[in-house]
Enzyme design. Structure first.
Site, mmCIF file in Angstrom:
data_model
loop_
_atom_site.group_PDB
_atom_site.id
_atom_site.type_symbol
_atom_site.label_atom_id
_atom_site.label_comp_id
_atom_site.label_asym_id
_atom_site.label_seq_id
_atom_site.Cartn_x
_atom_site.Cartn_y
_atom_site.Cartn_z
ATOM 1 C CG ASP A 137 -11.553 -7.606 4.299
ATOM 2 O OD1 ASP A 137 -11.556 -8.314 3.393
ATOM 3 O OD2 ASP A 137 -12.581 -7.913 5.072
ATOM 4 C CD GLU A 183 -10.098 -9.557 -2.863
ATOM 5 O OE1 GLU A 183 -10.973 -9.062 -2.882
ATOM 6 O OE2 GLU A 183 -9.549 -9.790 -1.842
ATOM 7 C CG ASP A 210 -13.941 -13.748 3.327
ATOM 8 O OD1 ASP A 210 -13.058 -13.492 4.104
ATOM 9 O OD2 ASP A 210 -14.533 -12.705 2.953
#
Length: 802
Positions: free
Chosen positions: A397, A400, A470
């Protein structure tokens, strides 16, 4: 006499403007107006262009490109002021006066031109390092269709007339690569924040930091050919294990190991297929222990037993890991000691797990530096303990990474390769690559499987499947997932998925009790059935099938139907995944890939091919709810009083069959399909040979001893059935088998070729049930009318006449 002198002076002036050039092994070097230009062929279809101020010196090493230049035959010539470098597949021309580069196909037709005077180098101080902001523009045809540039949530299929601020984010994954319907691709090899602009003035990339302009131009006869060039340049996609193509259940988050294992048990009790269960965050305890990669939460008292229990139920577990660490973790202390932690605000911002976050108790969580090879070693050192437990996959997760409360000075953070600004967009490539390369170094028995939230060029080589972030549940969001996934795939990264049902349910106050949300979830799951990964996940409400009712309820039955359909298509999906690995194919295919000749198909943003046979047309609007006044409030109620329809365009140049009924349609027109809740339009291209596998509870429950092979007549066709050990990397050593099915439509002849290859446990004999599909002879997803012919196949060539 005077006229002759004037002409002489003009000729001298022109010749002195034209620059000399130097032939190299890869192409040529030239300097024009103090700009050094290098033309370097990597292979006949891919060329690298490097430009820099002639007085600058630097070392340019790509993070994305792993190929090296081949020794190929090149012909370099000069005519007047034009330098021409020709390979067997393309021609590159450089104007020795202006420095403009032009690209031609081998027939001599211009494909793309640089825009004149558009190469730009503006001095830039990058955290104390003197470098440049670099820019290059190009001239595209007015109506030219281009695709790619990563994943954006804009709903656009063709990527024209827009500006993209390309910085990796939660729901936007940028890859500075575009593919043209004309049969070429362009990769801008830069990792700093980049602006892509396409307007009437031109098409350009401008990167905040760069020692040089560095891009690759590649040409192919079609989109597959261009993507093949990109993969040959940046890395092939390895195989995922078969189980990863089954159904995954997840939520934010399972709060104990009993709850996690209980979900798998419930699916087994209901006899609904399941292969993957995912444990989200906080299994490590408090946020001060963020991403400890250890089960420190007291609700997970026996992690080894938890993993074993899931394996005993013939399922697999994937665990959430992050790219940042809390101050009380061992990783934090070790990374901090080598100065491999960065300083900017990231998630979570509070040390407390309460919601909303208590910002006056800062978590102290810091992002690590994946550009540092020692830091990547540290990361794996602790993750290897989870690997030793038998964890089957990694959910990376915030890859980035999350960057909150952004300040420009944050980009001055030092990484191993320079400022964070310089390498920002390659963060996911490096962190995902670190896990893949470390696991491959120690374990060949289990294929690497990584689910990650972000990506960059070349990430396909690291066994990763990217999800769309998300996203918030809505019909518009669902529709936008289609074009987001397709454009992402068109950058050369073939594996993508989304949170089925949307992550946040902010638009649905009553959550699962909202009939419109239940309809949205079912339609999203139907779409997810035809994505490279089928994964239900989200916050605000659980998403397990039993949350939507019981057998006999509309939503429940539709969900079960499509999960079962996914499993019946596993022989087709797994064979398509081999095509991705072996032949640089794509699984989720924009219509430009197979129908570039049909202009009506080029900008359709809610249809795609799944593999090369199945046209998918997801339903992306509500059909079976109506508003009901309730005092001052208006709510939605179910309304199944009439069956709705969806229109689908069937591209020209092919004949099509309705998957559900076998009805045949000519291409080049729109057709209507009734779409009750459990039906989305699916059409099979004539010439397709579609294998249907057995009904199973998990992907490897049954060998493919008896496969139904549906043949869709109307065109010649071929299908290659791929099989191996379903996991491990023995396929890289040639331990796999392929069986080719060839359909001659004119002769109505099916040829099943000799089986090629072998592997341990391979079936020596099996049954193929052949059905020639026609109207009312296609059946449901699981069965159809008795086969036209059934044969026992032992690996030797068989010819069947119909």
């Amino acid at each position: 006499m005077r006229l002759h002198l004037i002409l002489l002076f003009l000729l001298i002036a022109i010749n002195t403007q034209a620059q000399s050039w130097q032939k190299t092994n890869e192409g040529a070097k030239v300097t024009v107006d103090n700009i050094a230009i290098e033309i370097a062929f990597f292979n006949p279809s891919t060329v690298r262009i490097i430009k820099s101020p002639s007085d600058s010196s630097f070392t340019q090493k790509s993070l994305s490109v792993i190929a090296t230049a081949q020794k190929i035959k090149l012909v370099s010539t000069q005519l007047n002021n034009i330098l021409t470098v020709k390979s067997e597949d393309m021609v590159v021309k450089c104007n020795l006066v202006s420095g403009v580069i032009s690209f031609y196909n081998k027939a001599g037709t211009v494909i793309l031109n640089e825009k004149e005077n558009s190469a730009s180098f503006k001095p830039f101080n990058d955290a104390g390092s003197n470098t440049f902001t670099v820019e290059q523009a190009y001239v595209l045809d007015k109506d030219e269709a281009i695709y790619g540039l990563g994943q954006q949530q804009r709903g656009k299929m063709i990527q024209r007339n827009l500006t993209l601020n390309m910085v990796q984010g939660n729901t936007d994954d940028y890859v500075p690569f575009f593919l043209s319907a004309k049969g070429y691709g362009l990769f801008w090899d830069n990792y700093s924040p980049t602006v892509f602009t396409d307007n009437a003035q031109g098409t350009s990339f401008r990167s905040e930091v760069g020692d040089c302009i560095d891009y690759y131009f590649m040409t192919g006869s079609n989109a597959d050919g261009v993507i093949s060039c990109m993969r040959n340049l940046t890395g092939k996609a390895p195989m995922f294990p078969l189980w990863t193509y089954g159904f995954f259940q997840s939520k934010e988050r399972y709060k104990s190991q009993d709850e996690l294992v209980g979900v798998v048990k419930k699916y087994r009790q209901l006899q609904v297929p399941l292969d993957g269960i995912i444990q989200d965050w906080q299994y490590w305890g408090s946020n001060y222990l963020w991403n400890a990669m250890d089960f420190l939460n007291e609700e997970f008292p026996d992690s080894k037993k938890m993993v074993n229990d899931i394996h005993d139920l013939n399922a697999h577990v994937t665990i959430s890991i992050w790219n940042s660490f809390g101050p009380q973790t061992k990783q934090y202390r070790e990374l901090d000691s080598i100065k491999a932690l960065m300083n900017f605000n990231t998630w979570p911002q509070s040390g407390s797990t309460l919601w909303p976050p208590k910002r006056d108790y800062p978590s102290g969580v810091r992002v690590y530096d994946p550009f540092n090879p020692v830091a990547r070693d540290v990361y794996w050192k602790y993750l290897s303990k989870m690997h030793g437990l038998g964890i089957d996959g990694w959910w990376m997760d915030s890859s980035e990474p999350d960057h909150l409360d952004f300040k420009p000075s944050d980009m001055d953070n030092k990484t191993y390769l320079g400022s964070f600004r310089k390498v920002r967009n390659a963060f996911p490539l490096m962190t995902v690559g670190g896990v893949y390369t470390h696991q491959r170094a120690v374990d060949s028995s289990k294929r690497v499987f990584i689910l990650t939230r972000s990506a960059f060029a070349g990430q396909q080589r690291y066994g990763a499947n990217t999800w769309s972030g998300d996203v918030t549940a809505s019909w518009n969001t669902l529709r936008n997932q289609v074009s987001a996934g397709l454009n992402f795939s068109l950058t050369g990264i073939p594996y993508w998925n989304s949170d089925i049902g949307g992550f946040f349910l902010n638009n649905f106050r009553k959550k699962l009790d909202d009939p419109e949300y239940r309809e949205l979830y079912v339609r999203w799951l139907e779409f997810g059935t035809f994505c490279p990964m089928m994964r239900s996940h989200g916050a605000d409400a659980p998403r397990e099938i039993y949350q939507f009712g019981k057998k006999g309820d509309r939503s429940y039955d539709a969900i079960e139907k499509y999960i079962r359909l996914r499993y019946s298509l596993l022989p087709y999906i797994y064979s398509a995944s081999w095509d991705v690995t072996a032949n640089n194919s794509s699984m989720m295919r924009a219509l430009v890939m197979d129908f570039a000749h049909d202009k009506n198909a080029l900008d359709i943003n809610d249809q795609f091919m799944f593999g090369k046979s199945v046209m998918v047309s997801p339903v992306t609007n509500a059909m079976y709810v109506k508003p009901v006044a309730n005092g001052r409030d208006t709510s939605m109620a179910e309304d199944f009083s009439s069956v709705k329809t969806k229109e689908t365009y069937l591209p020209a140049g092919a004949v099509w069959y309705d998957f559900w009924t076998g009805e045949k349609f000519a291409g080049g027109k729109k057709v209507m399909k009734e779409t009750p809740l459990d039906i989305i339009p699916l059409y099979i291209k004539a010439g397709s040979i579609l294998p249907i596998g057995p009904q199973v509870q998990f992907a490897t429950e049954k060998k493919w001893e008896s496969l139904d092979m549906r043949i869709y007549p109307g065109a010649d066709g071929k299908f290659v059935l791929y099989e191996d050990e379903n996991d491990n990397y023995n396929y890289e050593k040639g331990m796999y088998s392929t069986i080719s099915f060839d359909w001659n439509d004119k002769k109505k002849l099916l040829t099943i070729e000799d089986r090629k290859g072998m592997f341990p446990g391979m079936l020596q004999s099996r049954k193929f049930n052949i059905v020639i599909v026609s109207n009312n002879k296609a059946g449901s997803e699981n069965s159809f009318t008795p086969s036209d012919k059934s044969i026992t196949y032992t690996g030797k060539k068989v010819m069947l006449k119909f």
